[in-house]
Write an enzyme that holds these catalytic residues in place. Structure first.
Site, PDB file in Angstrom:
ATOM      1  N   GLU A   1     -63.778 -17.801-139.230  1.00  0.00           N
ATOM      2  CA  GLU A   1     -64.411 -19.122-139.231  1.00  0.00           C
ATOM      3  C   GLU A   1     -64.827 -19.525-137.813  1.00  0.00           C
ATOM      4  O   GLU A   1     -65.882 -20.131-137.600  1.00  0.00           O
ATOM      5  CB  GLU A   1     -63.440 -20.195-139.766  1.00  0.00           C
ATOM      6  CG  GLU A   1     -62.951 -19.964-141.177  1.00  0.00           C
ATOM      7  CD  GLU A   1     -61.666 -19.140-141.229  1.00  0.00           C
ATOM      8  OE1 GLU A   1     -61.542 -18.168-140.469  1.00  0.00           O
ATOM      9  OE2 GLU A   1     -60.799 -19.468-142.052  1.00  0.00           O
TER      10      GLU A   1
ATOM     11  N   CYS B   1     -56.703 -20.961-142.255  1.00  0.00           N
ATOM     12  CA  CYS B   1     -55.305 -21.170-141.850  1.00  0.00           C
ATOM     13  C   CYS B   1     -55.121 -22.602-141.372  1.00  0.00           C
ATOM     14  O   CYS B   1     -56.060 -23.263-140.947  1.00  0.00           O
ATOM     15  CB  CYS B   1     -54.903 -20.171-140.774  1.00  0.00           C
ATOM     16  SG  CYS B   1     -55.648 -20.530-139.170  1.00  0.00           S
TER      17      CYS B   1
ATOM     18  N   TRP C   1     -54.693  25.395-146.327  1.00  0.00           N
ATOM     19  CA  TRP C   1     -55.035  24.067-146.791  1.00  0.00           C
ATOM     20  C   TRP C   1     -55.405  24.184-148.262  1.00  0.00           C
ATOM     21  O   TRP C   1     -56.214  25.036-148.614  1.00  0.00           O
ATOM     22  CB  TRP C   1     -56.229  23.514-146.020  1.00  0.00           C
ATOM     23  CG  TRP C   1     -55.985  23.481-144.541  1.00  0.00           C
ATOM     24  CD1 TRP C   1     -56.421  24.359-143.602  1.00  0.00           C
ATOM     25  CD2 TRP C   1     -55.237  22.515-143.829  1.00  0.00           C
ATOM     26  NE1 TRP C   1     -56.022  23.974-142.351  1.00  0.00           N
ATOM     27  CE2 TRP C   1     -55.279  22.854-142.459  1.00  0.00           C
ATOM     28  CE3 TRP C   1     -54.521  21.375-144.235  1.00  0.00           C
ATOM     29  CZ2 TRP C   1     -54.631  22.091-141.487  1.00  0.00           C
ATOM     30  CZ3 TRP C   1     -53.885  20.634-143.247  1.00  0.00           C
ATOM     31  CH2 TRP C   1     -53.960  21.003-141.894  1.00  0.00           C
TER      32      TRP C   1
ATOM     33  N   THR D   1     -41.152  17.661-145.583  1.00  0.00           N
ATOM     34  CA  THR D   1     -42.530  17.957-145.178  1.00  0.00           C
ATOM     35  C   THR D   1     -42.596  18.274-143.686  1.00  0.00           C
ATOM     36  O   THR D   1     -43.315  19.183-143.264  1.00  0.00           O
ATOM     37  CB  THR D   1     -43.443  16.759-145.528  1.00  0.00           C
ATOM     38  OG1 THR D   1     -43.428  16.614-146.945  1.00  0.00           O
ATOM     39  CG2 THR D   1     -44.860  16.956-145.048  1.00  0.00           C
TER      40      THR D   1
ATOM     41  N   ALA E   1     -42.070  11.450-152.938  1.00  0.00           N
ATOM     42  CA  ALA E   1     -43.015  10.762-153.834  1.00  0.00           C
ATOM     43  C   ALA E   1     -42.347  10.486-155.178  1.00  0.00           C
ATOM     44  O   ALA E   1     -42.506   9.401-155.750  1.00  0.00           O
ATOM     45  CB  ALA E   1     -44.260  11.619-154.016  1.00  0.00           C
TER      46      ALA E   1
HETATM   47  N1  LIG Z   1     -49.754  18.909-151.381  1.00  0.00           N
HETATM   48  C1  LIG Z   1     -49.342  17.811-150.795  1.00  0.00           C
HETATM   49  O1  LIG Z   1     -49.988  16.771-150.900  1.00  0.00           O
HETATM   50  C2  LIG Z   1     -48.115  17.839-149.988  1.00  0.00           C
HETATM   51  C3  LIG Z   1     -47.791  16.762-149.179  1.00  0.00           C
HETATM   52  C4  LIG Z   1     -46.620  16.811-148.450  1.00  0.00           C
HETATM   53  C5  LIG Z   1     -45.801  17.924-148.555  1.00  0.00           C
HETATM   54  N2  LIG Z   1     -46.153  18.962-149.349  1.00  0.00           N
HETATM   55  C6  LIG Z   1     -45.293  20.150-149.492  1.00  0.00           C
HETATM   56  O2  LIG Z   1     -44.040  19.704-149.944  1.00  0.00           O
HETATM   57  C7  LIG Z   1     -43.041  20.610-149.503  1.00  0.00           C
HETATM   58  C8  LIG Z   1     -41.847  19.832-149.021  1.00  0.00           C
HETATM   59  O3  LIG Z   1     -41.300  19.182-150.167  1.00  0.00           O
HETATM   60  P1  LIG Z   1     -40.119  18.166-150.112  1.00  0.00           P
HETATM   61  O4  LIG Z   1     -40.013  17.562-151.463  1.00  0.00           O
HETATM   62  O5  LIG Z   1     -38.907  18.800-149.508  1.00  0.00           O
HETATM   63  O6  LIG Z   1     -40.642  17.131-149.022  1.00  0.00           O
HETATM   64  P2  LIG Z   1     -40.433  15.580-148.807  1.00  0.00           P
HETATM   65  O7  LIG Z   1     -40.504  14.852-150.096  1.00  0.00           O
HETATM   66  O8  LIG Z   1     -41.365  15.204-147.727  1.00  0.00           O
HETATM   67  O9  LIG Z   1     -38.969  15.466-148.222  1.00  0.00           O
HETATM   68  C9  LIG Z   1     -37.874  15.368-149.089  1.00  0.00           C
HETATM   69  C10 LIG Z   1     -36.654  15.014-148.254  1.00  0.00           C
HETATM   70  O10 LIG Z   1     -36.726  13.671-147.830  1.00  0.00           O
HETATM   71  C11 LIG Z   1     -35.416  13.229-147.588  1.00  0.00           C
HETATM   72  N3  LIG Z   1     -35.162  11.928-148.172  1.00  0.00           N
HETATM   73  C12 LIG Z   1     -34.530  10.903-147.551  1.00  0.00           C
HETATM   74  N4  LIG Z   1     -34.404   9.866-148.367  1.00  0.00           N
HETATM   75  C13 LIG Z   1     -34.940  10.215-149.546  1.00  0.00           C
HETATM   76  C14 LIG Z   1     -35.065   9.535-150.783  1.00  0.00           C
HETATM   77  N5  LIG Z   1     -34.623   8.290-150.970  1.00  0.00           N
HETATM   78  N6  LIG Z   1     -35.632  10.199-151.801  1.00  0.00           N
HETATM   79  C15 LIG Z   1     -36.097  11.463-151.654  1.00  0.00           C
HETATM   80  N7  LIG Z   1     -36.012  12.158-150.507  1.00  0.00           N
HETATM   81  C16 LIG Z   1     -35.428  11.533-149.437  1.00  0.00           C
HETATM   82  C17 LIG Z   1     -34.488  14.235-148.230  1.00  0.00           C
HETATM   83  O11 LIG Z   1     -33.902  15.023-147.193  1.00  0.00           O
HETATM   84  P3  LIG Z   1     -32.519  14.508-146.537  1.00  0.00           P
HETATM   85  O12 LIG Z   1     -31.543  14.419-147.643  1.00  0.00           O
HETATM   86  O13 LIG Z   1     -32.192  15.477-145.491  1.00  0.00           O
HETATM   87  O14 LIG Z   1     -32.824  13.164-145.978  1.00  0.00           O
HETATM   88  C18 LIG Z   1     -35.406  15.109-149.069  1.00  0.00           C
HETATM   89  O15 LIG Z   1     -34.967  16.421-149.219  1.00  0.00           O
HETATM   90  C19 LIG Z   1     -43.699  21.469-148.448  1.00  0.00           C
HETATM   91  O16 LIG Z   1     -43.926  22.762-148.986  1.00  0.00           O
HETATM   92  C20 LIG Z   1     -44.998  20.799-148.174  1.00  0.00           C
HETATM   93  O17 LIG Z   1     -45.989  21.719-147.848  1.00  0.00           O
HETATM   94  C21 LIG Z   1     -47.289  18.938-150.072  1.00  0.00           C
END
Ligand SMILES: NC(=O)c1ccc[n+]([C@@H]2O[C@H](COP(=O)([O-])OP(=O)(O)OC[C@H]3O[C@@H](n4cnc5c(N)ncnc54)[C@H](OP(=O)(O)O)[C@@H]3O)[C@@H](O)[C@H]2O)c1
Length: 353
Positions: A56, A79, A173, A199, A288
């Site tokens: 504004e 605001c 990728w 990750t 996720a």
């Molecule tokens: N294609 C895609 O879009 C994409 C994107 C990202 C990754 N990736 C692939 O995913 C793979 C890794 O998978 P990931 O499942 O291990 O990775 P992630 O989801 O990034 O990490 C999981 C880790 O996060 C920690 N964490 C802490 N708090 C959490 C909660 N409340 N809930 C869940 N997890 C929690 C845990 O480890 P702690 O217990 O030690 O804290 C768990 O093992 C790789 O191969 C990567 O290349 C693919």
């Protein structure tokens, strides 16, 4: 110049507001068009960055004396408080504006009240013009302000058969350069990028906003967040390279959730306190899954590559679904081809009970 209708002016104000996406946080995006008493456009403005002049004020400065007796068309209620700048409601009254047309009321308890101040000063106020359109242009900020935690976009990349990596763990990728550039544009609109420590250990991503061709960094970088219960993020991880701010969020700092990981609602509340309004959750599948199981995802953006792997981890793990009746249903809002890949945008449907 020909006169324009209030509706046309609001459409223009919404376009102007969008120019601030990604740079105004923790403030909203706002656009304003000032019409003189004959309905001619005499000023335009948008909020470009937090601490900078509000939309504004920019439009009033352009209009000068011609604002007197005119109409201010603004995407968000002006605001009413003294923050880093003085109240827009008062500035509009002092400029002698006769009417203010607002798309969406301000849900921020600190800033609201502008419409009442204007009415008290004898200004005609109309609310709700192109409200849904303005709302969708500001959806992350409005959602975050109404409920007190950030808007979460889950982005993932997968093959057409839903794999996020190959059987040997390689994942770079999956999608094309065009899709990855699109992700950088998406990153540039949020305040924080979130991944799990899995990750970081697997891919060692940078998580910065940059030009993929020459590697140059964008001026504004979102906060990088690693969700890491026990602090396993290596000292030499790229997220610690100093190219952007990084927060390794441990259970000790944030709290422990019911599944033993970092407490995700507490994580989001802590991010909100730090001024984060929009979050891009970039994975991986386990984190996720936990966000989706807890109902903490507001929008899904999937990049699907026309490739098949037949084996390897799924894009999503443990989302709290064991039978088809529990599937997380989505409403498709956009399907766009990006290079050779598909970008699918969808909103999780609200669950009963
Ligand atoms: N294609 C895609 O879009 C994409 C994107 C990202 C990754 N990736 C692939 O995913 C793979 C890794 O998978 P990931 O499942 O291990 O990775 P992630 O989801 O990034 O990490 C999981 C880790 O996060 C920690 N964490 C802490 N708090 C959490 C909660 N409340 N809930 C869940 N997890 C929690 C845990 O480890 P702690 O217990 O030690 O804290 C768990 O093992 C790789 O191969 C990567 O290349 C693919």
């Amino acid at each position: 110049m020909a006169s324009v209708s209030v509706d046309e002016a609001m459409r223009r104000a919404i376009e102007l507001a969008a120019r601030g996406l990604g740079t105004t946080s923790p403030n909203p995006v706002v656009g304003c068009v000032l019409l003189d008493a004959d309905g001619e456009v005499v000023g335009e403005g948008f909020h470009a960055y937090a601490g900078g002049p509000h939309a504004e004020i920019v439009a009033l400065a352009q209009a000068g004396q011609r604002a007197k007796g005119g109409t201010a068309v603004v995407t968000l209620e002006p605001c009413d408080h003294v923050g880093r700048t003085s109240p827009c409601s008062t500035a509009l009254v002092q400029a002698g504006v006769a009417r203010v047309v607002i798309a969406v009321p301000d849900p921020n308890p600190v800033a609201t009240g502008g419409a009442a101040t204007l009415r008290d000063a004898g200004v005609r106020v109309d609310l709700g013009v192109r409200g849904a359109e303005a709302e969708s242009g500001n959806v992350a900020w409005l959602t975050a302000m109404r409920r007190g935690w950030p808007y979460v976009i889950w982005k993932y990349a997968a093959t057409l058969d839903g794999r996020s990596a190959a059987a040997d763990g390689t994942s770079m990728w999956i999608t094309s350069e065009a899709a990855r550039m699109d992700v950088h544009a998406l990153r540039a609109t949020v305040d924080a990028v979130v991944v799990g420590v899995g990750t970081v250990l697997a891919d060692d991503p940078r998580l910065t906003v940059r030009n993929l061709r020459d590697g140059s960094l964008a001026i504004r970088q979102p906060l990088r967040v690693v969700v890491d219960s026990a602090g396993r993020t290596p000292d030499g991880a790229r997220v610690r390279d100093g190219a952007a701010r990084t927060w390794v969020a441990t259970a000790a700092e944030v709290g422990t959730g019911p599944d033993g990981g970092v407490d995700l609602p507490a994580l989001l509340a802590a991010l909100h306190t730090r001024g984060v309004r929009a979050v891009l959750l970039e994975g991986g599948p386990r984190l996720a899954g936990a966000f989706l199981a807890a109902g903490l995802v507001d929008r899904v953006v999937g990049y699907l590559a026309p490739r098949l792997l037949g084996a390897g981890p799924a894009a999503l793990v443990d989302a709290g679904v064991t039978t088809i009746a529990e599937a997380i249903d989505l409403e498709l809002t956009d399907v766009t081809q990006v290079g050779p890949d598909l970008r699918i945008t969808a909103l999780p449907r609200k669950r009963e009970g």
